[in-house]
Design an enzyme around this catalytic site. Structure first.
Site, PDB file in Angstrom:
ATOM      1  N   GLN A 107     -54.697 -54.375  22.832  1.00 47.15           N
ATOM      2  CA  GLN A 107     -55.942 -53.406  22.378  1.00 47.15           C
ATOM      3  C   GLN A 107     -56.972 -54.053  21.791  1.00 47.15           C
ATOM      4  O   GLN A 107     -58.110 -54.062  21.915  1.00 47.15           O
ATOM      5  CB  GLN A 107     -55.065 -52.309  21.416  1.00 47.15           C
ATOM      6  CG  GLN A 107     -56.504 -51.357  20.988  1.00 47.15           C
ATOM      7  CD  GLN A 107     -57.072 -50.122  22.017  1.00 47.15           C
ATOM      8  OE1 GLN A 107     -56.075 -49.713  22.816  1.00 47.15           O
ATOM      9  NE2 GLN A 107     -58.339 -50.333  22.509  1.00 47.15           N
TER      10      GLN A 107
ATOM     11  N   CYS B  99     -58.785 -46.696  19.197  1.00 48.39           N
ATOM     12  CA  CYS B  99     -57.903 -46.950  20.452  1.00 48.39           C
ATOM     13  C   CYS B  99     -57.591 -45.980  21.216  1.00 48.39           C
ATOM     14  O   CYS B  99     -57.188 -46.308  22.402  1.00 48.39           O
ATOM     15  CB  CYS B  99     -56.807 -47.659  19.800  1.00 48.39           C
ATOM     16  SG  CYS B  99     -55.786 -46.932  18.992  1.00 48.39           S
TER      17      CYS B  99
ATOM     18  N   ARG C  23     -59.314 -52.004  28.384  1.00 46.71           N
ATOM     19  CA  ARG C  23     -57.897 -52.344  28.476  1.00 46.71           C
ATOM     20  C   ARG C  23     -57.452 -52.650  29.715  1.00 46.71           C
ATOM     21  O   ARG C  23     -56.817 -53.891  29.980  1.00 46.71           O
ATOM     22  CB  ARG C  23     -56.975 -51.209  28.145  1.00 46.71           C
ATOM     23  CG  ARG C  23     -57.293 -50.538  26.717  1.00 46.71           C
ATOM     24  CD  ARG C  23     -56.631 -51.286  25.733  1.00 46.71           C
ATOM     25  NE  ARG C  23     -55.034 -51.677  25.953  1.00 46.71           N
ATOM     26  CZ  ARG C  23     -54.076 -51.117  25.625  1.00 46.71           C
ATOM     27  NH1 ARG C  23     -54.292 -49.742  24.984  1.00 46.71           N
ATOM     28  NH2 ARG C  23     -52.914 -51.478  25.870  1.00 46.71           N
TER      29      ARG C  23
ATOM     30  N   HIS D  61     -50.743 -54.407  17.756  1.00 50.19           N
ATOM     31  CA  HIS D  61     -51.175 -54.138  19.185  1.00 50.19           C
ATOM     32  C   HIS D  61     -52.209 -54.859  19.868  1.00 50.19           C
ATOM     33  O   HIS D  61     -53.452 -54.583  19.640  1.00 50.19           O
ATOM     34  CB  HIS D  61     -51.752 -52.538  18.850  1.00 50.19           C
ATOM     35  CG  HIS D  61     -51.907 -51.703  20.117  1.00 50.19           C
ATOM     36  ND1 HIS D  61     -51.528 -52.271  21.487  1.00 50.19           N
ATOM     37  CD2 HIS D  61     -52.277 -50.430  20.563  1.00 50.19           C
ATOM     38  CE1 HIS D  61     -51.678 -51.297  22.428  1.00 50.19           C
ATOM     39  NE2 HIS D  61     -52.301 -50.303  22.012  1.00 50.19           N
TER      40      HIS D  61
ATOM     41  N   ARG E 296     -43.282 -52.001  25.005  1.00 49.90           N
ATOM     42  CA  ARG E 296     -43.763 -51.024  24.007  1.00 49.90           C
ATOM     43  C   ARG E 296     -42.564 -50.719  23.338  1.00 49.90           C
ATOM     44  O   ARG E 296     -41.673 -49.961  23.656  1.00 49.90           O
ATOM     45  CB  ARG E 296     -44.701 -49.914  24.504  1.00 49.90           C
ATOM     46  CG  ARG E 296     -44.837 -48.855  23.355  1.00 49.90           C
ATOM     47  CD  ARG E 296     -46.045 -47.833  23.821  1.00 49.90           C
ATOM     48  NE  ARG E 296     -47.316 -48.545  23.815  1.00 49.90           N
ATOM     49  CZ  ARG E 296     -48.387 -47.859  23.665  1.00 49.90           C
ATOM     50  NH1 ARG E 296     -48.549 -46.465  23.621  1.00 49.90           N
ATOM     51  NH2 ARG E 296     -49.650 -48.347  23.582  1.00 49.90           N
TER      52      ARG E 296
ATOM     53  N   ASP F  31     -58.109 -44.557  13.603  1.00 55.69           N
ATOM     54  CA  ASP F  31     -57.062 -44.661  14.550  1.00 55.69           C
ATOM     55  C   ASP F  31     -56.224 -43.085  13.807  1.00 55.69           C
ATOM     56  O   ASP F  31     -56.474 -42.769  12.732  1.00 55.69           O
ATOM     57  CB  ASP F  31     -55.987 -45.848  14.258  1.00 55.69           C
ATOM     58  CG  ASP F  31     -54.884 -45.666  15.167  1.00 55.69           C
ATOM     59  OD1 ASP F  31     -54.954 -45.135  16.009  1.00 55.69           O
ATOM     60  OD2 ASP F  31     -54.050 -46.665  15.121  1.00 55.69           O
TER      61      ASP F  31
HETATM   62  N1  NVA Z   1     -51.373 -46.659  15.536  1.00 55.60           N
HETATM   63  C1  NVA Z   1     -51.250 -45.968  16.730  1.00 55.60           C
HETATM   64  C2  NVA Z   1     -51.928 -46.744  17.957  1.00 55.60           C
HETATM   65  C3  NVA Z   1     -51.763 -45.890  19.356  1.00 55.60           C
HETATM   66  C4  NVA Z   1     -52.449 -46.626  20.367  1.00 55.60           C
HETATM   67  C5  NVA Z   1     -49.493 -45.833  17.226  1.00 55.60           C
HETATM   68  O1  NVA Z   1     -49.117 -46.740  16.979  1.00 55.60           O
HETATM   69  O2  NVA Z   1     -49.119 -44.650  17.469  1.00 55.60           O
HETATM   70  N1   CP Z   2     -54.495 -47.116  22.742  1.00 48.01           N
HETATM   71  C1   CP Z   2     -53.249 -47.120  23.644  1.00 48.01           C
HETATM   72  O1   CP Z   2     -52.427 -48.103  23.423  1.00 48.01           O
HETATM   73  O2   CP Z   2     -53.099 -45.985  24.393  1.00 48.01           O
HETATM   74  P1   CP Z   2     -51.757 -45.694  24.791  1.00 48.01           P
HETATM   75  O3   CP Z   2     -50.517 -45.085  23.921  1.00 48.01           O
HETATM   76  O4   CP Z   2     -52.057 -44.395  25.588  1.00 48.01           O
HETATM   77  O5   CP Z   2     -51.167 -46.509  25.676  1.00 48.01           O
END
Ligand code: NVA
Ligand code: CP
Length: 304
Positions: free
Chosen positions: A135, A262, A290, A132, A105, A223
């Protein structure tokens, strides 16, 4: 040596491969529910690099590996030499000698690609500033559990044209559903992604006309307005006010339309509490899936 099976993005894989992963995930979920033990990853290790916070991704990968018989090593830049300037390339080479699969990540998509370029084991995208895909696999699985095959159905997105929006565009093309994105002009998804969708024959459109985009949808998605790769001060939240998913907006969708997010969610911003905590919200199923979807991804990456 054959190339590792990376899971980098939905658009990088063909429809049959993605459908195969999902079908396997559904079977893996059924087995778990039936209490059957299936531990094909006995003795295998997933290395997880987190350059940004996570609740769902971290726990679902850890639990998923454990249920498959393997285990995980958690790596954060603060605890490794990644935080002191050791290159991604060298890190990839070294970790490939220890672990069987890697997940990252990161707030830089280029780092994901760099890791994959230099790793000799499969690399999984656990979210970047751009996409992502894990997801989205869980989201398609969840949609189909509630409303049947997603092909030909209509999904609407309301809000920032962010990493989730890009992965929804990829998924619309690969899984053959209609996608309508309601985004302010300043926050549209990248033009080249939209161009790719059109060239690939996808039924994808974006507009700042929320009503037009959401009307008749089978599913409405939201989101956070401020993603991890974005500074809060950089987001003009007033621009996003008309895109908040509320009961009125849900009323524009089909009568049995579902709501997806998500998570993490911010009630009163991108979605009202009445929607996310209401009867049409499937967000907890999404979060659970997930776990199952990623077990399908791990099984595919490792050929089990
Ligand atoms: N768009 C959000 C998704 C979190 C799972 C982010 O990147 O923070
Ligand atoms: N939806 C998602 O990826 O959640 P986290 O940021 O908690 O991993």
């Amino acid at each position: 040596m054959s190339e590792p099976r990376h899971f980098l993005d939905i658009d990088a894989l063909d429809s049959a491969t993605l459908r195969g992963i999902l079908e396997h995930a559904v079977e893996i979920k059924r087995r778990l529910g039936a209490g059957e033990r299936w531990r094909p990853l006995d003795g295998r290790t997933l290395g997880m690099i987190f350059e940004a916070p996570s609740t769902r991704t971290r726990v679902s990968f850890e639990v998923g590996m454990s249920q498959l018989g393997g285990h995980t090593v958690m790596l954060s830049p603060a605890d490794t030499h990644l935080g002191r300037g050791e290159s991604i390339a060298d890190t990839a080479r070294v970790l490939s000698r220890y672990v069987d699969v890697l997940m990252i990540r990161t707030t830089s998509h280029d780092k994901l690609l760099e890791l994959a370029r230099h790793a000799s084991v499969p690399v999984i995208n656990g979210l970047t500033d751009r996409t992502h895909p894990c997801q989205l696999m869980a989201d398609v699985m969840t949609f189909e559990e509630h409303l049947g095959p997603i092909a030909g159905k209509a999904v609407a997105w309301a809000g920032d044209g962010n990493n989730m929006a890009v992965s929804w565009i990829h998924a619309a093309v690969r899984f053959g559903f209609r996608l309508r994105l309601a985004c302010p002009d300043a926050l549209r998804p990248p033009a080249e992604v939209l161009a790719w969708a059109v060239e690939s024959g996808g039924d994808v459109a974006v507009s700042d006309d929320v009503e037009a985009m959401v009307s008749g949808a089978d599913c409405i998605c939201a989101d956070t307005w401020v993603s991890m790769s974005t500074e809060r001060g950089d987001v003009n939240e007033r621009l996003l006010e008309p895109y908040r998913v509320d009961d009125r907006m849900m009323g524009l969708g089909k009568p049995d339309a579902i709501f997806m997010h998500c998570l993490p969610a911010y009630r009163g911003r991108e979605v009202t509490a009445s929607v996310i905590d209401g009867p049409r919200s499937v967000v907890w199923d999404e979060a659970e899936n997930r776990l199952h979807a990623q077990k399908g991804i791990l099984a595919w990456c490792l050929g089990v």
